[in-house]
Write an enzyme that holds these catalytic residues in place. Structure first.
Site: not given
Ligand code: NAD
Length: 415
Positions: A105, A145
């Site tokens: 990472k 990420d």
């Molecule tokens: P993103 O930035 O696209 O979306 C995050 C979402 O969470 C947004 O809608 C935001 O408004 C919401 N959010 C933030 N604070 C919040 C709160 N207090 N309560 C409720 N919602 C809240 O991120 P993403 O890519 O969708 O990632 C979300 C999670 O999934 C993270 O933990 C990330 O590490 C994990 N993840 C994502 C991927 C990927 O490919 N996108 C892969 C593995 C893990």
């Protein structure tokens, strides 16, 4: 748990696993820390002519199974401990999915929203200039990420290609399709999670067509999950939320409406004809499935006893604390843990590397089929370990993943 940071939690999860596997003390100690980490300064010429120095990191947690793989985050509150935890989780995730990769990472302490496009491009190129001799297809392959995008991956790939002297598309994944990206990468995390949900529902005799679902978080993972549960299963999503709040409607919330409102007002809390709810209330709704797709540490010992869902799908990294895990297990809540549920993203990233090395491009249906095979096999491997040891699904996922890394380290003669 408030006093524990992400890396403390990652180490505690490993410690639990070491007991179950009866790991040798030295092997356990080796796995508690990253094998390598790089800390560097990135000088960037700003638009006003000044030079600003950004702090950059890359953690290579363990590469016994193959080159490290993991995203690069651009975040003002980035810390080395968060990156260590995420690199550890990547190590277990790639192992669990049977990928020939280790875990890594990276990150830069910066607020990308305050940078111009030109400054961002120079920062991306500067990151690669600082670390290029220690990354690449045979060593460590970054990806997008938090707050990094396919465009940024394209700049980084271009910089690496210039430094190495030839087109080196496989040095980074999550690229735009026109420069070596893979079909299906955009929704791979949610799609992979949905394949594991399908298998879990079969195990628990839940008819997904009649199931009710709540989704916390409406970014890439959460919004694609909303679309896919409709497309793949015809389930009813009754609640959604993002950082500004949540929406509930027991007749269901339509994906197209939610997507339009989110695009217009930037929040699903503004969807018309819904009851407004808080993020805390969403977690405790009387639904069949809860999809955690926002943040870490949202299911804690304080609210775990009030979770009514039969299945929790962890698309987010680290949404459940270890104490909450124990409570959910006792209450027969079936948790599909993050290192399994959200592994679709890294799996399609791996497919992207493979296609780049073959100079080939697989169509969508081939990517989906290959992803389904891997996610389904991984889910059943974890379920079998859970039943074999009488442990929860997260501990089971750890035993499968850690045992494979240990086997590789032993076979290579490291330990
Ligand atoms: P993103 O930035 O696209 O979306 C995050 C979402 O969470 C947004 O809608 C935001 O408004 C919401 N959010 C933030 N604070 C919040 C709160 N207090 N309560 C409720 N919602 C809240 O991120 P993403 O890519 O969708 O990632 C979300 C999670 O999934 C993270 O933990 C990330 O590490 C994990 N993840 C994502 C991927 C990927 O490919 N996108 C892969 C593995 C893990």
């Amino acid at each position: 748990m408030a006093e524990l940071n992400c890396f403390d939690i990652a180490q505690k999860q490993l410690d639990d696993c070491a007991k179950i596997l009866n790991l040798d003390a030295g092997v356990h100690e080796f796995l508690r820390h990253p094998m390598r980490e790089f800390h560097f300064s990135i000088p960037v010429r700003m638009d006003n002519g000044s030079i600003k120095i950004f702090k950059g990191f890359r953690v290579q947690y363990n590469d016994a199974l193959g080159p490290c793989k993991g995203g690069i985050r651009f975040h003002p509150a980035e810390t080395i401990d968060t990156l260590r935890a995420l690199a550890a989780w990547m190590t277990w995730k790639t192992s669990l999915l049977g990928l020939p990769l280790g875990g890594g990472k990276g990150g830069v302490v910066c607020d990308p929203k305050e940078l111009s496009v030109g400054e961002l491009e120079r920062l991306c190129r500067g990151y690669v200039d600082a670390i290029w001799q220690n990354i690449g297809p045979a060593k460590d392959i970054p990806a997008p990420d938090v707050y990094t995008t396919p465009q940024m991956m394209a700049w980084m790939m271009d910089e690496y290609s210039k430094l190495t002297g030839y087109n080196n598309f496989g040095c980074i994944t999550g690229k735009p399709l026109c420069v070596g990206g893979s079909c299906g990468r955009n929704d791979a995390t949610a799609r992979g999670g949905m394949y594991t949900l399908r298998e879990a529902a079969k195990e628990l005799n839940i008819d997904l067509k009649k199931a009710t679902i709540a989704i916390q978080g409406y970014g890439n993972a959460g919004s694609n999950a909303h679309r896919l549960v409709r497309e793949l299963f015809g389930s009813k999503v009754v609640a959604l939320s993002d950082s500004k709040g949540g929406a509930f409607n027991d007749s269901g919330i339509d994906f197209d409406t939610a997507a339009k409102v989110k695009a217009k007002t930037a929040s699903v809390a503004d969807i018309p004809d819904v009851k407004k709810i808080s993020n805390e209330e969403l977690l405790e709704l009387d639904v069949d499935i809860l999809i955690a797709a926002a943040l870490e540490n949202v299911i804690t010992k304080e609210n775990a006893g009030d979770i009514k869902a039969k299945i929790v799908v962890e698309l987010a990294n680290g949404p459940t604390t270890p104490e909450a895990d124990a409570i959910l297990y006792e209450n027969n809540v079936h948790v599909i843990p993050d290192i399994l549920a959200n592994a679709g993203g890294v799996t399609v990233s791996y497919f992207e590397m493979v296609q780049n090395s073959m100079l080939y491009c697989w169509p969508f249906d081939e990517v989906y089929r290959k992803l389904d095979e891997r996610m389904t096999a991984a889910y059943h491997g974890v379920l079998a370990a859970s039943e074999h040891y009488g442990i929860n699904m997260r501990q089971a996922a750890y035993t499968v993943a850690v045992a494979r890394v240990v086997e590789a380290m032993k076979t290579r003669g490291w330990v």
